[in-house]
Design a protein around this motif. Structure first.
Motif, PDB file in Angstrom:
ATOM      1  N   VAL A 105       0.883  -1.248   0.104  1.00 27.65           N
ATOM      2  CA  VAL A 105      -0.022  -0.023   0.265  1.00 27.65           C
ATOM      3  C   VAL A 105       1.051   1.195   0.111  1.00 27.65           C
ATOM      4  N   HIS A 106       0.732   2.415  -0.720  1.00 23.97           N
ATOM      5  CA  HIS A 106       1.426   3.095  -1.124  1.00 23.97           C
ATOM      6  C   HIS A 106       1.062   4.112   0.339  1.00 23.97           C
ATOM      7  N   ARG A 107       2.126   5.188   1.159  1.00 24.35           N
ATOM      8  CA  ARG A 107       2.134   5.431   2.080  1.00 24.35           C
ATOM      9  C   ARG A 107       1.238   6.247   3.005  1.00 24.35           C
ATOM     10  N   GLU A 108       0.511   6.347   1.426  1.00 24.58           N
ATOM     11  CA  GLU A 108      -0.513   8.347   1.497  1.00 24.58           C
ATOM     12  C   GLU A 108      -1.698   7.968   0.889  1.00 24.58           C
ATOM     13  N   ALA A 109      -1.896   7.025   1.093  1.00 23.70           N
ATOM     14  CA  ALA A 109      -3.229   5.893   0.384  1.00 23.70           C
ATOM     15  C   ALA A 109      -4.394   5.832   1.682  1.00 23.70           C
ATOM     16  N   ASP A 110      -5.495   5.744   1.559  1.00 24.15           N
ATOM     17  CA  ASP A 110      -6.248   6.157   2.532  1.00 24.15           C
ATOM     18  C   ASP A 110      -7.040   4.611   3.286  1.00 24.15           C
ATOM     19  N   CYS A 111      -6.592   3.781   4.195  1.00 25.41           N
ATOM     20  CA  CYS A 111      -6.944   2.746   4.475  1.00 25.41           C
ATOM     21  C   CYS A 111      -8.293   1.848   4.047  1.00 25.41           C
ATOM     22  N   ARG A 112      -9.433   2.980   3.503  1.00 27.96           N
ATOM     23  CA  ARG A 112     -10.480   2.086   2.993  1.00 27.96           C
ATOM     24  C   ARG A 112      -9.730   0.772   2.533  1.00 27.96           C
ATOM     25  N   MET A 113      -9.956   1.364   1.482  1.00 32.22           N
ATOM     26  CA  MET A 113      -9.375   0.253   0.793  1.00 32.22           C
ATOM     27  C   MET A 113      -8.513  -0.751   0.956  1.00 32.22           C
ATOM     28  N   VAL A 114      -7.578  -0.343   2.126  1.00 31.26           N
ATOM     29  CA  VAL A 114      -6.820  -1.507   2.637  1.00 31.26           C
ATOM     30  C   VAL A 114      -8.239  -2.861   2.912  1.00 31.26           C
ATOM     31  N   ASN A 115      -8.506  -1.932   4.086  1.00 30.18           N
ATOM     32  CA  ASN A 115      -9.385  -2.815   5.216  1.00 30.18           C
ATOM     33  C   ASN A 115     -10.436  -3.456   4.206  1.00 30.18           C
ATOM     34  N   GLN A 116     -10.980  -2.904   2.338  1.00 25.99           N
ATOM     35  CA  GLN A 116     -11.747  -4.261   1.963  1.00 25.99           C
ATOM     36  C   GLN A 116     -11.117  -5.197   1.240  1.00 25.99           C
ATOM     37  N   VAL A 117     -10.256  -5.147   0.802  1.00 30.12           N
ATOM     38  CA  VAL A 117      -9.258  -6.030   0.378  1.00 30.12           C
ATOM     39  C   VAL A 117      -8.841  -6.738   1.253  1.00 30.12           C
TER      40      VAL A 117
END
Length: 138
Positions: A105-117
């Motif tokens: 994950v890109h360090r500036e990405a939003d965590c919502r997509m990470v949680n969904q994945v």
């Protein structure tokens, strides 16, 4: 009784098939090397001390700054990721515990997509070997 004279015949080896196979192997390894580099897209990862190398993942999922999911340099949606995961699990004899997934994950990405994945991996497909890609601070 007279024995017939044997005429000396030389054994010749045709090198053309060997050369062809050598060039095919060379092309194969060059292509595989390019694909493995494409899976590891350049992106700044979050720093974490004491981490170890995560080279043994069967599937690498990249999430960029704009929350795009990138797998084997193609942008895919969450539903396409689900079908890809179903194929990977089927290839692992329907045993999700044999599949290791690396989520970068890109360090500036939003965590919502990470949680969904991660929820998709864990809840729906029961994949419990999920690694998060981090950068080792120097």
């Amino acid at each position: 009784m007279r024995l017939a004279k044997r005429h000396g015949t030389k054994l010749e080896i045709n090198m053309t098939p060997m050369i062809d196979v050598t060039f095919l192997l060379l092309i194969f390894f060059m292509t595989v090397n390019q694909v493995s580099k494409a899976n590891r897209e350049r992106m700044p990862l979050p720093p974490l001390a004491g981490s170890h190398d995560q080279e043994d993942a069967e599937l690498i999922i990249n999430i960029d700054r704009e929350n795009n999911i990138i797998v084997s340099p193609q942008f895919i949606s969450l539903s396409e990721l689900a079908s890809l995961l179903a194929e990977k699990i089927a290839g692992a004899n329907n045993d999700p515990s044999r599949l290791t997934v690396l989520v970068r994950v890109h360090r500036e990405a939003d965590c919502r997509m990470v949680n969904q994945v991660v929820n998709l991996l864990d809840d729906k497909f029961k994949i419990n070997r999920i690694n998060l890609g981090v950068e080792v601070p120097r």
